[in-house]
Design a protein around this motif. Structure first.
Motif, mmCIF file in Angstrom:
data_model
loop_
_atom_site.group_PDB
_atom_site.id
_atom_site.type_symbol
_atom_site.label_atom_id
_atom_site.label_comp_id
_atom_site.label_asym_id
_atom_site.label_seq_id
_atom_site.Cartn_x
_atom_site.Cartn_y
_atom_site.Cartn_z
ATOM 1 N N UNK A 1 -11.532 15.303 10.086
ATOM 2 C CA UNK A 1 -11.726 15.453 8.914
ATOM 3 C C UNK A 1 -10.665 15.397 8.603
ATOM 4 N N UNK A 2 -9.576 15.481 9.287
ATOM 5 C CA UNK A 2 -8.296 15.012 8.647
ATOM 6 C C UNK A 2 -7.392 14.037 10.224
ATOM 7 N N UNK A 3 -6.605 13.443 9.134
ATOM 8 C CA UNK A 3 -6.095 12.377 10.791
ATOM 9 C C UNK A 3 -4.551 11.592 9.926
ATOM 10 N N UNK A 4 -3.604 11.693 10.666
ATOM 11 C CA UNK A 4 -2.284 11.246 10.828
ATOM 12 C C UNK A 4 -2.125 9.444 10.870
ATOM 13 N N UNK A 5 -1.290 9.121 10.361
ATOM 14 C CA UNK A 5 -1.001 7.978 10.475
ATOM 15 C C UNK A 5 0.126 7.592 10.220
ATOM 16 N N UNK A 6 0.778 6.727 11.039
ATOM 17 C CA UNK A 6 1.964 5.930 10.743
ATOM 18 C C UNK A 6 2.523 5.108 9.577
ATOM 19 N N UNK A 7 2.826 4.815 8.402
ATOM 20 C CA UNK A 7 3.474 4.430 7.662
ATOM 21 C C UNK A 7 3.392 2.514 8.447
ATOM 22 N N UNK A 8 3.266 1.793 7.598
ATOM 23 C CA UNK A 8 3.601 0.266 7.461
ATOM 24 C C UNK A 8 2.657 0.015 8.452
ATOM 25 N N UNK B 1 -0.466 -1.313 11.355
ATOM 26 C CA UNK B 1 -2.763 -1.310 10.559
ATOM 27 C C UNK B 1 -3.489 0.124 11.723
ATOM 28 N N UNK B 2 -4.282 0.434 10.767
ATOM 29 C CA UNK B 2 -5.318 1.857 11.052
ATOM 30 C C UNK B 2 -6.395 1.354 11.608
ATOM 31 N N UNK B 3 -7.005 1.666 12.765
ATOM 32 C CA UNK B 3 -7.941 0.625 12.852
ATOM 33 C C UNK B 3 -9.158 2.277 12.643
ATOM 34 N N UNK C 1 -16.379 -0.418 12.014
ATOM 35 C CA UNK C 1 -14.494 -0.349 12.290
ATOM 36 C C UNK C 1 -14.181 -1.028 10.849
ATOM 37 N N UNK C 2 -13.220 -0.370 10.467
ATOM 38 C CA UNK C 2 -12.336 -0.580 9.109
ATOM 39 C C UNK C 2 -10.847 -0.507 9.983
ATOM 40 N N UNK C 3 -10.108 -1.729 9.369
ATOM 41 C CA UNK C 3 -9.151 -1.494 9.897
ATOM 42 C C UNK C 3 -8.591 -1.854 8.211
ATOM 43 N N UNK C 4 -6.878 -0.567 8.424
ATOM 44 C CA UNK C 4 -6.852 -0.498 7.500
ATOM 45 C C UNK C 4 -5.064 -1.601 7.327
ATOM 46 N N UNK C 5 -4.766 -2.615 6.259
ATOM 47 C CA UNK C 5 -3.824 -3.308 7.503
ATOM 48 C C UNK C 5 -2.460 -1.859 6.096
ATOM 49 N N UNK C 6 -1.983 -1.661 6.759
ATOM 50 C CA UNK C 6 -0.401 -1.394 6.576
ATOM 51 C C UNK C 6 -0.121 -0.441 5.657
ATOM 52 N N UNK C 7 -1.104 1.046 5.449
ATOM 53 C CA UNK C 7 -1.391 1.429 4.561
ATOM 54 C C UNK C 7 -0.279 2.228 4.192
ATOM 55 N N UNK C 8 -0.143 2.905 2.849
ATOM 56 C CA UNK C 8 1.523 2.950 2.559
ATOM 57 C C UNK C 8 1.515 4.555 2.866
ATOM 58 N N UNK C 9 2.483 5.207 2.709
ATOM 59 C CA UNK C 9 3.036 6.425 2.632
ATOM 60 C C UNK C 9 2.014 7.422 1.765
ATOM 61 N N UNK C 10 1.357 8.430 2.217
ATOM 62 C CA UNK C 10 0.970 9.163 1.486
ATOM 63 C C UNK C 10 -0.618 9.903 1.426
ATOM 64 N N UNK C 11 -0.943 10.599 0.906
ATOM 65 C CA UNK C 11 -2.283 10.698 1.314
ATOM 66 C C UNK C 11 -3.609 10.250 1.203
ATOM 67 N N UNK C 12 -4.458 10.441 1.486
ATOM 68 C CA UNK C 12 -5.106 9.202 0.969
ATOM 69 C C UNK C 12 -7.422 9.968 1.394
ATOM 70 N N UNK C 13 -7.599 10.449 0.200
ATOM 71 C CA UNK C 13 -9.330 11.162 0.061
ATOM 72 C C UNK C 13 -10.018 9.960 1.110
#
Length: 120
Positions: free
Chosen positions: A49-56, A58-60, A93-105
């Motif tokens: 329920x909590x995911x950490x990703x790197x800004x800039x 892509x996140x699959x 599968x959902x790919x978020x292309x280069x999500x910006x820094x921040x916290x998203x629900x």
């Protein structure tokens, strides 16, 4: 007797409110990911329920929907203008292309299933 029934109803309503709106998802340690993670949709929760990703980068995300309830049929990423329907018993599968820094629900359409994506 009716007093016990009323008290039981109040306790049940309180538990429902806590479960769906007040409890924090992802009681376990955050999952550290670089670019890919599988999220199981089952029993009213996203796991993890909590995911950490790197800004800039892509996140699959692979959503493995195991819950047949209608509430589990869609995932919405608030603040990222992204949503997707999830087929029951399948992986979407959902790919978020280069999500910006921040916290998203991320939630179901009724906001009962809840998760957080932290991008830093």
């Amino acid at each position: 007797m009716s007093l016990l029934i009323n008290l039981g109803g109040i306790v049940l309503v309180g538990l429902i409110i806590w479960w769906f709106w007040l409890s924090r998802p992802g009681g376990k340690k955050p999952l550290q990911v670089s670019d890919e993670v599988t999220i199981v949709v089952e029993n009213g929760v996203y796991e993890p329920g909590l995911i950490h990703a790197r800004a800039g980068q892509p996140l699959t995300l692979h959503f493995d929907r195991r819950d047949p309830s209608p509430c589990a049929e869609q995932v919405i990423f608030h603040g990222l203008d992204t949503s997707e329907f999830l087929d029951d018993g399948k992986v979407t599968t959902i790919t978020l292309q280069n999500p910006p820094e921040g916290e998203y629900r991320f939630t179901c359409q009724m906001q009962m299933y809840q998760g957080r994506l932290i991008v830093d």
